[in-house]
Design a protein around this motif. Sequence first.
Motif, PDB file in Angstrom:
ATOM      1  N   PRO A 162      10.083  32.689 -11.139  1.00 60.49           N
ATOM      2  CA  PRO A 162      10.931  31.675 -10.494  1.00 60.49           C
ATOM      3  C   PRO A 162      11.865  32.262  -9.429  1.00 60.49           C
ATOM      4  O   PRO A 162      12.239  31.566  -8.497  1.00 60.49           O
ATOM      5  CB  PRO A 162      11.717  31.069 -11.659  1.00 60.49           C
TER       6      PRO A 162
ATOM      7  N   ASN B  97       7.825  28.135   2.942  1.00 61.87           N
ATOM      8  CA  ASN B  97       8.523  27.811   1.706  1.00 61.87           C
ATOM      9  C   ASN B  97       7.557  27.254   0.670  1.00 61.87           C
ATOM     10  O   ASN B  97       6.497  26.746   1.013  1.00 61.87           O
ATOM     11  CB  ASN B  97       9.623  26.792   1.977  1.00 61.87           C
ATOM     12  N   VAL B  98       7.970  27.351  -0.571  1.00 63.36           N
ATOM     13  CA  VAL B  98       7.138  26.799  -1.640  1.00 63.36           C
ATOM     14  C   VAL B  98       7.054  25.289  -1.426  1.00 63.36           C
ATOM     15  O   VAL B  98       8.055  24.628  -1.210  1.00 63.36           O
ATOM     16  CB  VAL B  98       7.760  27.105  -3.016  1.00 63.36           C
TER      17      VAL B  98
ATOM     18  N   ASP C  98       2.124  27.763  -6.507  1.00 62.62           N
ATOM     19  CA  ASP C  98       3.490  27.266  -6.729  1.00 62.62           C
ATOM     20  C   ASP C  98       3.800  27.182  -8.218  1.00 62.62           C
ATOM     21  O   ASP C  98       4.883  27.540  -8.671  1.00 62.62           O
ATOM     22  CB  ASP C  98       3.667  25.874  -6.089  1.00 62.62           C
TER      23      ASP C  98
ATOM     24  N   CYS D 204      10.984  31.801  -5.691  1.00 59.56           N
ATOM     25  CA  CYS D 204      10.981  30.483  -5.038  1.00 59.56           C
ATOM     26  C   CYS D 204      11.677  30.504  -3.686  1.00 59.56           C
ATOM     27  O   CYS D 204      11.221  29.866  -2.750  1.00 59.56           O
ATOM     28  CB  CYS D 204      11.677  29.456  -5.930  1.00 59.56           C
TER      29      CYS D 204
ATOM     30  N   PRO E 165      10.697  21.861 -10.311  1.00 53.52           N
ATOM     31  CA  PRO E 165      10.857  23.047 -11.148  1.00 53.52           C
ATOM     32  C   PRO E 165      10.631  22.692 -12.614  1.00 53.52           C
ATOM     33  O   PRO E 165      10.986  21.599 -13.058  1.00 53.52           O
ATOM     34  CB  PRO E 165      12.306  23.460 -10.901  1.00 53.52           C
TER      35      PRO E 165
ATOM     36  N   PRO F 251       6.839  33.537  -0.091  1.00 56.80           N
ATOM     37  CA  PRO F 251       6.719  33.507  -1.557  1.00 56.80           C
ATOM     38  C   PRO F 251       5.351  33.962  -2.074  1.00 56.80           C
ATOM     39  O   PRO F 251       5.255  34.554  -3.133  1.00 56.80           O
ATOM     40  CB  PRO F 251       6.982  32.049  -1.923  1.00 56.80           C
TER      41      PRO F 251
ATOM     42  N   GLN G 226       6.668  29.122 -10.263  1.00 58.88           N
ATOM     43  CA  GLN G 226       7.677  28.407 -11.058  1.00 58.88           C
ATOM     44  C   GLN G 226       7.673  28.864 -12.505  1.00 58.88           C
ATOM     45  O   GLN G 226       8.712  28.994 -13.137  1.00 58.88           O
ATOM     46  CB  GLN G 226       7.421  26.898 -10.999  1.00 58.88           C
TER      47      GLN G 226
END
Length: 501
Positions: free
Chosen positions: A226, A2-3, A218, A229, A9, A234, A222
């Motif tokens: 986006p 996962n991010v 990341d 995410c 954000p 990712p 973002q």
Amino acid sequence: MNVSPNLLPLSDPGQAPTTGGWRLDHSYAQLPSVFHAPVAPTSVAEPRLVIFNRRLAETLGLEAATLTRPENAAWFAGNSLPPGASPLAQAYAGHQYGRFVMLGDGRALLLGEQLTPHGERFDIQLKGSGPTPFSRRGDGRAALGPMLREYLISEAMHAFGIPTTRSLAVTASGEAVYRDTPLPGAVLTRVAASHLRVGTFEWAAACGEPDAIRVVADYTIQRHYPKLCGEEQPYLALLHAVMHRQASLVARWQGVGFIHGVMNTDNMALSGETIDYGPCAFMDTYQPATVFSSIDHQGRYAYANQPAIAHWNLSRFASTLLPLLHPDADAALALANDALKTFPHTFRAQWLLEMRAKFGLFNEEMDDAELIESLLTCLQEHGADFTNTFRDLSADALPDCPLAGRATFQTWHARWQDRLKRQPQPLEEARGLMRRHNPAFIPRNHKVEEALAAATVQGDLSVLEQLLEVLAHPYDYTSNRPEFSTPRAPSAGIYRTFCGT
Ligand code: AMP
Ligand code: MG
């Protein structure tokens, strides 16, 4: 995977606009300090706005009336800072002509990110604003001619509908910059979805900070992707998404005969925008080997090489992502290679999309690529003008087309007509499609030079303004302005462009 929660954000911090409509935010500045250096801009002698983009200012929520007041030219030269600005130079590396170099903004600074009334975020950058910690041996300055050139070509690209950085203003500095000769100095105000580049990732991979690459990946997700995410992988998804945008971008370049000229990895934006208008130019006669840049002796960045170079640059990008793709190095490499292998196919699909539109084709047939390529071969054999041939086909003005008398063209044309008749859309609709994809006007090299010479030598901006006006409506088939659509005379010799640094 996962991010990681490196950054919240990106959100609109909601501050009210200040004087002039400035609403500058600083998300990039929150990245670790290896990614930037604070810079105080150096004042210039006598800042004066040479050209200002009112339409762009409006879309950014900036008040043109305030920004164009003579005293506010200082904002666009670095003599004073617009409200909320917090200038920094960005760090990045890059492969220049295939060779790795640690670079960074040597003559540019980021004032901040303007938050627009539509909820968008755009970098506001001054280019030519003086030395930074990344200037190496450079003076940090820019000359008026190249900055006006960037303004002109980037705005033309925007009018084509091709993703690009934009130009808000060019400000004369009132100082000379010294290249081979003294030249009038200037600062360009560049507007970009961001200035994240393949080279930013190369910097992150090389800077020796273990987490830098994840943090910037990341941030890129973002800011520009986006939707990725929530993806299970990712960073692999990011690689695919960046590849797709580059495939689409280069296909659009090919469609209008644009030759970037210096596709180094530091000049490849992760947003998918065209960036860095140095020695770029548009091809007149269709010759895939066309190169304009005076320093590109091997033709590395020739028209026909642009897709392969994009692929090469993306492989540099992929290699920076390896530690994020899989904990096992071999598995990571396999993932990256599998992704990279898809690029030629993705590019070809984007190219066909672009070309079908140029040929008025709504649907797909097996032989389309061959039909398309045979016209291109015919153009090459007869040294025909790329833009004007498609313009004549779109306008159904065959008698005007210099190829009309050629037997190979006539055979091709009959075949193409049959192909058009086999699709359900009537001919008129096919022509409409073509007129939306085949510019009637491009920045012709001699018109660009003429406009820049008038502006820089005579101080006469009217020639440039007139050219900008024509190029603001490149698909306008109702306007008959042969002086803007006639290619440069071959007798004028080989056209050469310069980096302008
Ligand atoms: P470019 O060719 O514009 O993509 O620039 C390549 C690199 O050279 C970047 O790191 C620039 O910041 C740097 N650079 C170009 N011109 C200058 C200059 N006049 N002074 C300092 N750095 C420069
Ligand atoms: Mg550059």
